[in-house]
Design an enzyme around this catalytic site. Structure first.
Site, short mmCIF file in Angstrom:
data_model
loop_
_atom_site.label_atom_id
_atom_site.label_comp_id
_atom_site.label_asym_id
_atom_site.label_seq_id
_atom_site.Cartn_x
_atom_site.Cartn_y
_atom_site.Cartn_z
CB CYS A 53 -0.94 -0.01 1.20
SG CYS A 53 -0.14 -0.51 2.73
CE LYS A 72 3.71 12.83 -22.06
NZ LYS A 72 3.62 12.12 -23.34
#
EC number: 2.6.1.16
Length: 592
Positions: free
Chosen positions: A2, A587
């Site tokens: 997690c 980007k």
């Protein structure tokens, strides 16, 4: 497995926390959640399932919080449910905690708290931490945490925030990883470095028995006795590319090969949320698609699909042109803005302009929580995952997927058309298997200075995209053109030194484009064709062929673009160029 993330700083916490959680998805999880401090109140949202479920729950909520924590959970104590997802809070909702690991004595602590009248809402061990911190709080969050950790047994890490000290974030490490990221006017907590790589490379790795006390401008580390600890700041050698390249030579190549998954995930995401779409294209007089670069080309293909399957007139406009042109827009129009990052300045401002004129706005983005995602009346999401290569590949085909699914949604043939789309990932896999042949073609033409790309109908935008890919990463001049317009100008350029890439699947315009091929050959042009496997007629007229599997006309753009991406990649790679970070390009373009 997690992940924990935390942010305290000057920027909006929600998109940063959501983005960091996405970069921790590889760790595995069954639920996700966030907590924010907004106007003196604790805002908690958490959902079972993927992060997209969390994003849906947050839809339309324009939070301004500058402090937040987030979590992706893999169930250990308690089933994967909304209630058991993190963050967990105390009874009054003043403290929020996200936690990894196991509190071994949580049942004992829970019973003690219950005897004191504390009511629990979940089955988790984490909730114990939130209640203990609330119980121990006397005006100083650090002191409350120090008292709490002395009662906990096990291996764990957690982060906590409180409404009483909204500009403070505290993290604790004891047997489960936790790092601190150092920024300018902002600081971070995370389970792993990739989560915060977009923001900083300055890292403090916490050791067991340490507590990090963060504000936007300060970082202090203490041991569990409350004594200051001197820590070394590490400049991580990782960047986002090297951290996630996955064994491929370049990120772009990895992302080309990720397209079957990106298409499949985007389709699944669309179908799972389709019922939540609050509009019908047919309810509007016109669809306007605004975008830049590769996203514009995706929108161009989408135009053909929308007009064909939804029957709504559709225009595609460069976002940078839309803003300054006198385009009549009203509440009878739906405007779709396409942006991988969700932050493209021209697209964002164009959508704002359309919204001000009364249009219903839709964002199609790959980054949840981005500006376009938040500011649009509704958003559609591609599920391509992070795309690091500057030249878009998998986000392009993911955008095509969302646009196709949207366009056929109101069609009487919807079921059959969706079945066609479901075939695409497998067909793309088959196309990728031709990479070695494409590489040989690329080697043959890598020293050329100019190329012409021709296509018709659905594959005219693919010609534009193929030319863009080549010029972006190889710096070879390339021009995409509708094949039927060749005789109105570009034909003057064709000679024995001009390779002409012709996109020619067997569709409604196949015979027409074969005529264009003959025109090229008559002027000694060198034909590189993209066509169906086994098409001997096309092969006989071509110097080189890049094959795709046979497919129905509507889905051919998904396939014809693949060899063009590979062609551009192999040329740039063989020329020794920086494929992932070509010169002068970014980007995400956040300036006009």
């Amino acid at each position: 497995m997690c992940g924990i993330v935390g942010y305290v700083g000057r920027d909006l916490a929600l998109p940063i926390v959501l983005g960091a959680l996405e970069r921790l998805e590889y760790r595995g999880y069954d639920s996700a959640g966030v907590a924010l401090i907004e106007d003196g109140k604790l805002i908690v949202e958490k959902k079972k399932g993927k992060i997209r479920e969390l994003v849906k729950a947050l839809w339309g909520k324009d939070y301004k919080a500058k402090t937040g924590i987030g979590h992706t959970r893999w169930a250990t104590h308690g089933k994967p449910t909304d209630e058991n997802a993190h963050p967990h809070t105390d009874e009054k909702g003043e403290f929020a905690v996200v936690h990894n690991g196991i509190i071994e004595n949580y049942l004992e602590l829970k019973e003690e708290l219950k005897k004191e009248g504390v009511k629990f809402r979940s089955e988790t061990d984490t909730e114990v931490i939130a209640h203990l911190i609330a119980k121990n709080y006397r005006g100083d969050l650090l002191e409350a945490v120090l008292k709490t950790v002395k009662k906990l047994k096990g291996a764990f890490a957690f982060a906590v925030i409180t409404v009483h000290e909204p500009n403070r974030l505290i993290g604790v490490k004891q047997g489960s990883p936790l790092i601190v990221g150092l920024g300018e006017g902002e600081n971070f907590l995370a389970s792993d470095i990739p989560a915060i790589l977009p923001y900083t490379k300055k890292i403090i790795v916490l050791d067991d028995g340490e507590i990090a006390d963060l504000t936007p401008d300060t970082v202090n580390i203490y041991n569990f006795e409350g004594e200051p600890v001197s820590k070394e700041v590490m400049i991580t050698p990782w960047d986002l590319v090297s951290a996630e390249k996955g064994g491929f030579k370049h990120f772009m190549l990895k992302e080309i090969y990720e397209q079957p998954k990106a298409i499949n995930d985007t389709l699944k995401g669309f179908l799972s949320t389709e019922d939540a779409i609050p509009f019908k294209l047919k309810d509007f007089r016109r669809v306007l698609i605004i975008a830049c670069g590769t996203s514009y080309h995706a929108g161009f293909v989408g135009k053909y699909w929308i007009e064909r399957f939804a029957g709504v007139p559709t225009e595609v406009i460069y976002a940078s042109e839309f803003r300054y042109a006198d385009v009549p827009v009203s509440d009878k129009d739906i405007v779709i803005g396409i942006s991988q990052s969700g932050e493209t300045a021209d697209t964002k401002f164009a959508l704002q302009s359309a919204k001000e004129k009364g249009a219903f706005t839709v964002g199609l983005v790959n980054v949840v929580g981005s500006a376009i995602d938040r500011e649009s009346d509704f958003s559609l999401h591609t599920h391509a995952g992070p795309e690091i290569g500057v030249a878009a590949t998998k986000t392009f085909t993911a955008q095509l997927t969302a646009l196709y699914a949207l366009s056929v949604r109101e069609s009487e043939e919807r079921e059959n058309l969706i079945r066609l789309l479901e075939k695409v990932p497998s067909l793309v896999e088959q196309t990728l298997n031709t990479a070695e042949e494409v590489e040989k073609v690329a080697e043959k033409y890598m020293k050329k200075k100019n190329m012409l790309y021709l296509g018709r109908y659905l594959n005219y935008p693919i010609a534009l995209e193929g030319a863009l890919k080549l010029k972006e990463i190889s710096y070879i001049h390339a021009e995409g053109y509708p094949a039927g317009e060749m005789k109105h100008g570009p034909i003057a350029l064709i000679d024995e030194n001009m390779p002409v890439v012709v996109i020619a699947p067997k569709d409604r315009v196949y015979e027409k484009i074969l005529s264009n091929v003959e025109e090229v050959l008559a002027r000694k042009g060198r034909v590189i064709s993209v066509g169906f496997k086994g098409d001997e007629t096309l092969k006989s007229k071509s110097e080189s062929v890049m094959e795709i599997p046979k497919a129905e006309e509507p889905i051919t753009p998904f396939l014809t673009v693949i060899p063009l991406q590979l062609f551009a990649y192999f040329i740039a790679s063989k020329l020794g160029l920086d494929v992932d970070q070509p010169r002068n390009l970014a980007k995400t373009v956040t300036v006009e």
